[in-house]
Design a protein around this motif. Structure first.
Motif, PDB file in Angstrom:
ATOM      1  N   VAL A  51       0.839  -1.198   0.000  1.00  0.00           N
ATOM      2  CA  VAL A  51       0.000   0.000   0.000  1.00  0.00           C
ATOM      3  C   VAL A  51       0.874   1.249   0.000  1.00  0.00           C
ATOM      4  O   VAL A  51       0.623   2.208  -0.747  1.00  0.00           O
ATOM      5  CB  VAL A  51      -0.957   0.004   1.214  1.00  0.00           C
ATOM      6  N   VAL A  52       1.922   1.275   0.829  1.00  0.00           N
ATOM      7  CA  VAL A  52       2.857   2.399   0.863  1.00  0.00           C
ATOM      8  C   VAL A  52       3.479   2.613  -0.518  1.00  0.00           C
ATOM      9  O   VAL A  52       3.590   3.751  -1.001  1.00  0.00           O
ATOM     10  CB  VAL A  52       3.953   2.172   1.923  1.00  0.00           C
ATOM     11  N   ALA A  53       3.887   1.532  -1.177  1.00  0.00           N
ATOM     12  CA  ALA A  53       4.499   1.643  -2.501  1.00  0.00           C
ATOM     13  C   ALA A  53       3.518   2.240  -3.508  1.00  0.00           C
ATOM     14  O   ALA A  53       3.892   3.082  -4.339  1.00  0.00           O
ATOM     15  CB  ALA A  53       4.975   0.269  -2.976  1.00  0.00           C
ATOM     16  N   ALA A  54       2.253   1.822  -3.424  1.00  0.00           N
ATOM     17  CA  ALA A  54       1.241   2.373  -4.330  1.00  0.00           C
ATOM     18  C   ALA A  54       1.029   3.859  -4.068  1.00  0.00           C
ATOM     19  O   ALA A  54       0.916   4.666  -5.007  1.00  0.00           O
ATOM     20  CB  ALA A  54      -0.068   1.608  -4.175  1.00  0.00           C
ATOM     21  N   GLN A  55       0.985   4.248  -2.794  1.00  0.00           N
ATOM     22  CA  GLN A  55       0.826   5.665  -2.453  1.00  0.00           C
ATOM     23  C   GLN A  55       2.022   6.475  -2.927  1.00  0.00           C
ATOM     24  O   GLN A  55       1.874   7.559  -3.507  1.00  0.00           O
ATOM     25  CB  GLN A  55       0.638   5.816  -0.942  1.00  0.00           C
ATOM     26  N   ASN A  56       3.227   5.962  -2.681  1.00  0.00           N
ATOM     27  CA  ASN A  56       4.430   6.688  -3.093  1.00  0.00           C
ATOM     28  C   ASN A  56       4.468   6.869  -4.611  1.00  0.00           C
ATOM     29  O   ASN A  56       4.824   7.943  -5.113  1.00  0.00           O
ATOM     30  CB  ASN A  56       5.676   5.948  -2.625  1.00  0.00           C
ATOM     31  N   GLU A  57       4.105   5.827  -5.337  1.00  0.00           N
ATOM     32  CA  GLU A  57       4.080   5.935  -6.798  1.00  0.00           C
ATOM     33  C   GLU A  57       3.056   6.979  -7.236  1.00  0.00           C
ATOM     34  O   GLU A  57       3.315   7.800  -8.125  1.00  0.00           O
ATOM     35  CB  GLU A  57       3.741   4.584  -7.414  1.00  0.00           C
ATOM     36  N   ALA A  58       1.890   6.965  -6.604  1.00  0.00           N
ATOM     37  CA  ALA A  58       0.836   7.907  -6.978  1.00  0.00           C
ATOM     38  C   ALA A  58       1.223   9.350  -6.677  1.00  0.00           C
ATOM     39  O   ALA A  58       0.917  10.259  -7.455  1.00  0.00           O
ATOM     40  CB  ALA A  58      -0.455   7.548  -6.243  1.00  0.00           C
ATOM     41  N   PHE A  59       1.929   9.556  -5.561  1.00  0.00           N
ATOM     42  CA  PHE A  59       2.324  10.914  -5.184  1.00  0.00           C
ATOM     43  C   PHE A  59       3.583  11.376  -5.907  1.00  0.00           C
ATOM     44  O   PHE A  59       3.917  12.559  -5.879  1.00  0.00           O
ATOM     45  CB  PHE A  59       2.537  11.010  -3.674  1.00  0.00           C
ATOM     46  N   GLY A  60       4.329  10.437  -6.506  1.00  0.00           N
ATOM     47  CA  GLY A  60       5.440  10.841  -7.357  1.00  0.00           C
ATOM     48  C   GLY A  60       6.769  11.032  -6.673  1.00  0.00           C
ATOM     49  O   GLY A  60       7.339  12.120  -6.749  1.00  0.00           O
ATOM     50  N   ASP A  61       7.293   9.982  -6.034  1.00  0.00           N
ATOM     51  CA  ASP A  61       8.652  10.025  -5.500  1.00  0.00           C
ATOM     52  C   ASP A  61       8.907  11.258  -4.646  1.00  0.00           C
ATOM     53  O   ASP A  61       9.744  12.104  -4.957  1.00  0.00           O
ATOM     54  CB  ASP A  61       9.686   9.966  -6.627  1.00  0.00           C
ATOM     55  N   LEU A  62       8.192  11.361  -3.548  1.00  0.00           N
ATOM     56  CA  LEU A  62       8.399  12.456  -2.618  1.00  0.00           C
ATOM     57  C   LEU A  62       9.750  12.328  -1.938  1.00  0.00           C
ATOM     58  O   LEU A  62      10.265  11.214  -1.768  1.00  0.00           O
ATOM     59  CB  LEU A  62       7.283  12.453  -1.550  1.00  0.00           C
ATOM     60  N   PRO A  63      10.364  13.449  -1.518  1.00  0.00           N
ATOM     61  CA  PRO A  63      11.645  13.357  -0.839  1.00  0.00           C
ATOM     62  C   PRO A  63      11.511  12.659   0.512  1.00  0.00           C
ATOM     63  O   PRO A  63      10.454  12.671   1.135  1.00  0.00           O
ATOM     64  CB  PRO A  63      12.046  14.830  -0.640  1.00  0.00           C
ATOM     65  N   ASP A  64      12.605  12.054   0.960  1.00  0.00           N
ATOM     66  CA  ASP A  64      12.675  11.424   2.273  1.00  0.00           C
ATOM     67  C   ASP A  64      11.714  10.246   2.404  1.00  0.00           C
ATOM     68  O   ASP A  64      11.204   9.964   3.471  1.00  0.00           O
ATOM     69  CB  ASP A  64      12.397  12.451   3.382  1.00  0.00           C
ATOM     70  N   GLN A  65      11.450   9.555   1.292  1.00  0.00           N
ATOM     71  CA  GLN A  65      10.631   8.351   1.380  1.00  0.00           C
ATOM     72  C   GLN A  65      11.457   7.230   2.005  1.00  0.00           C
ATOM     73  O   GLN A  65      12.528   6.892   1.536  1.00  0.00           O
ATOM     74  CB  GLN A  65      10.153   7.931  -0.008  1.00  0.00           C
ATOM     75  N   GLN A  66      10.943   6.659   3.064  1.00  0.00           N
ATOM     76  CA  GLN A  66      11.590   5.539   3.742  1.00  0.00           C
ATOM     77  C   GLN A  66      10.520   4.485   3.985  1.00  0.00           C
ATOM     78  O   GLN A  66       9.821   4.522   5.001  1.00  0.00           O
ATOM     79  CB  GLN A  66      12.234   6.009   5.040  1.00  0.00           C
ATOM     80  N   PRO A  67      10.354   3.554   3.042  1.00  0.00           N
ATOM     81  CA  PRO A  67       9.237   2.610   3.110  1.00  0.00           C
ATOM     82  C   PRO A  67       9.147   1.830   4.419  1.00  0.00           C
ATOM     83  O   PRO A  67       8.048   1.649   4.946  1.00  0.00           O
ATOM     84  CB  PRO A  67       9.514   1.680   1.921  1.00  0.00           C
ATOM     85  N   GLU A  68      10.283   1.363   4.959  1.00  0.00           N
ATOM     86  CA  GLU A  68      10.216   0.574   6.192  1.00  0.00           C
ATOM     87  C   GLU A  68       9.676   1.404   7.348  1.00  0.00           C
ATOM     88  O   GLU A  68       8.865   0.923   8.148  1.00  0.00           O
ATOM     89  CB  GLU A  68      11.597   0.018   6.531  1.00  0.00           C
ATOM     90  N   ALA A  69      10.115   2.664   7.442  1.00  0.00           N
ATOM     91  CA  ALA A  69       9.608   3.534   8.498  1.00  0.00           C
ATOM     92  C   ALA A  69       8.132   3.833   8.282  1.00  0.00           C
ATOM     93  O   ALA A  69       7.353   3.906   9.248  1.00  0.00           O
ATOM     94  CB  ALA A  69      10.410   4.833   8.538  1.00  0.00           C
ATOM     95  N   ALA A  70       7.726   3.998   7.021  1.00  0.00           N
ATOM     96  CA  ALA A  70       6.318   4.266   6.731  1.00  0.00           C
ATOM     97  C   ALA A  70       5.442   3.078   7.112  1.00  0.00           C
ATOM     98  O   ALA A  70       4.332   3.246   7.629  1.00  0.00           O
ATOM     99  CB  ALA A  70       6.144   4.595   5.252  1.00  0.00           C
ATOM    100  N   VAL A  71       5.935   1.877   6.875  1.00  0.00           N
ATOM    101  CA  VAL A  71       5.194   0.675   7.261  1.00  0.00           C
ATOM    102  C   VAL A  71       5.049   0.614   8.782  1.00  0.00           C
ATOM    103  O   VAL A  71       3.966   0.305   9.304  1.00  0.00           O
ATOM    104  CB  VAL A  71       5.901  -0.587   6.734  1.00  0.00           C
ATOM    105  N   ALA A  72       6.118   0.931   9.500  1.00  0.00           N
ATOM    106  CA  ALA A  72       6.057   0.914  10.965  1.00  0.00           C
ATOM    107  C   ALA A  72       5.059   1.947  11.483  1.00  0.00           C
ATOM    108  O   ALA A  72       4.292   1.682  12.416  1.00  0.00           O
ATOM    109  CB  ALA A  72       7.442   1.171  11.553  1.00  0.00           C
TER     110      ALA A  72
END
Length: 252
Positions: free
Chosen positions: A128-149
């Motif tokens: 879900v995080v990956a889908a959101q990040n793709e939709a928002f367009g590679d925002l700065p400071d993306q850290q998927p593991e932290a976002a999942v937590a």
């Protein structure tokens, strides 16, 4: 309404991994990310604010290695913006927020071939995080593991996370809502990957997240729109314009 929304913002900041109270301000910080959109402060409504309080706030952020930044409902502390600008802050954005009362939600159908589901495992949260990040367009400071937590912690505290996936299991969008405080919760992160847009999925996710909040006893859901298209989506499912919020920050 403004006062209730501002109180909910402060309440949400108090759920962050690190909370600092500086005079009238509450700062919520996350050691796993430097993102200013996650690390910020907000004033407690009704508490007097002085220039010395602003100076102390800057020092607290500097010591934590974070950019001094605030988000707040402007009517609750109308004197604050002038103090912040004098201290070197720059306005990032002025937004009008929208609210949906529990009796105002309009259901929105899920497009054919897609289903809405709450991700209950870390691999699904990551998708879900990956889908959101793709939709928002590679925002700065993306850290998927932290976002999942953060997503997992939010769910554990009563927040809502809702993803959209195809019938064969591909996650294509999602949205979430903060753990409620005082019967209020913020809806955010509504996102749909490009190939699945303009089919009503954004509205379905928005309505689905909001419905789950109301089913859990929330009285008022609120959000901010990023543009005219999303504004129209939210209005279709029952959100109406309300008060104004300010985003303002200062370089380290």
């Amino acid at each position: 309404m403004d006062l209730r929304i501002q109180r909910s913002v402060v309440s949400h900041l108090r759920t962050r991994p690190k909370v600092i109270e500086i005079g009238p301000f509450v700062a919520g910080l996350d050691p796993d990310t430097e993102s200013p959109f996650i690390n910020y402060a907000s004033p407690q409504p009704g508490v007097p604010i002085t220039a010395a309080d602003v100076t102390a706030l800057i020092s607290a952020f500097t010591e934590a290695g974070r950019k001094p930044r605030l988000e707040y409902v402007t009517s609750c502390t109308p004197e604050l913006e002038s103090l912040l600008v004098t201290a070197g802050f720059t306005v990032e954005q002025r937004n009008q927020y929208l609210v949906c009362p529990s009796d105002g939600l309009t259901a929105s159908p899920v497009p054919e071939g897609l289903v809405l589901a709450e991700p209950m495992t870390d691999p699904d949260r990551a998708a879900v995080v990956a889908a959101q990040n793709e939709a928002f367009g590679d925002l700065p400071d993306q850290q998927p593991e932290a976002a999942v937590a953060r997503m997992r912690r939010s769910q554990e505290r009563g927040g809502v996370v809702l993803g959209a996936r195809t019938e064969d299991g591909e996650w294509v969008g999602g949205g979430q809502a903060a753990p409620p405080g005082d019967g209020v919760s913020e809806v955010a992160g509504i996102a749909v990957r490009e190939p699945f847009r303009r089919r009503g999925l954004g509205a379905a996710i928005s309505a689905g997240v909001t419905r789950r909040l109301f089913d859990r006893g929330v009285e008022i859901a609120w959000l901010e729109a990023s543009g005219d298209d999303s504004w129209r989506v939210y209005e279709r499912v029952g959100y109406v314009p309300a008060g104004h919020r300010l985003y303002i920050s200062r370089e380290l």
